[in-house]
Write an enzyme that holds these catalytic residues in place. Structure first.
Site: not given
Ligand code: PAF
Length: 250
Positions: A15, A18
């Site tokens: 997501h 990250h």
């Protein structure tokens, strides 16, 4: 910047949080390895492990677009060939998250050590979202004099305050609404108000809500300049965690 390697260890289901880690890695190194490995050693139950979201094709695309130069998705036997030499997180691995997830941090350190052995990074990037994990990894690297810089990146939140997590996609709309109580509680800035705020949401069951000193991970003494609220609990069958520097929104 020249010739260094930055590793972003992940379990996939990438997501925006990250992607921030990957962007930070790219600022530090020209070679950015994103590892994707759902590590069975850090899950307490087979059911939780099998529920963990997986999307290797989508993750690879996102990681490359954010600046990864290599996406590395090893299988179990590559990570753990033969007998597993488990690493203990020690006493810090048994409090807060560790008390609720027996052996979790031993599993994290064991896989991180395998990933470090393979990737030989100069930098390894972790999110503040898993603050106890970050603390434990930094401590372990320091105590063992590993020549790796552990770099942390602040938690990324949705505009309503919910900390991004790969698990969030499993929340129902009502569960997602209830989960907002966590960041609201953290923003109150002290333990009593945190607990009161959490108690106002009947669909959130608290595992713990504490204020620790982020230098020691012990309960923050009065007047601590490095106090951080940490909260974990359950909403619609999912366990969520979050943390925030007291008096900030990060
Ligand atoms: O934070 C995570 O996603 C995992 O705990 C990690 C560090 C990739 C180890 O499996």
């Amino acid at each position: 910047m020249q010739d260094s390697i930055a590793l972003v260890p992940t379990m996939g289901a990438l997501h925006a949080g990250h992607l921030e880690l990957i962007r930070r890695a790219r600022e530090l190194s020209e070679t950015v390895i994103v590892s994707i490995f759902v590590n069975p050693l850090q899950f307490e139950s087979a059911a939780d492990l099998s529920k963990y979201p997986r999307d290797l094709a989508g993750d690879t695309e996102k990681a490359i677009a954010a600046g990864a130069t290599k996406v590395w998705a090893p299988n179990y036997n590559e990570v753990y060939p033969g007998e597993i030499a488990k690493i203990s997180a020690g006493a810090i691995g048994e409090i807060f998250e560790g008390r609720h997830r027996t052996g979790h941090f031993d599993g994290v350190l064991t896989v991180v050590s395998r990933l470090f052995d393979y990737a030989k990074p100069d930098y390894a990037i972790f999110g503040e979202k898993d603050f106890q994990q970050l603390f434990i990894i930094k401590k372990w690297v320091k105590e063992n004099n590993f020549p790796i810089d552990i770099v942390s990146v602040p938690t990324v939140r949705d505009s309503d305050g919910l900390a991004l997590s790969s698990r969030n996609i499993q929340l129902t709309p009502a569960g997602r609404r209830a989960a907002l109580i966590i960041s609201q509680a953290l923003r109150t800035g002290n333990k009593e108000a945190m607990l009161q705020t959490l108690a106002s949401e009947p669909d959130f069951q608290v595992d713990y809500a504490e204020v620790i000193d982020e230098e020691t991970f012990e309960l923050a003494p009065p007047g601590s300049q490095s106090a951080r609220g940490i909260i974990a609990g359950w909403v619609n069958g999912l366990r969520l965690i979050d943390n925030m520097r007291m008096g900030s929104d990060q």
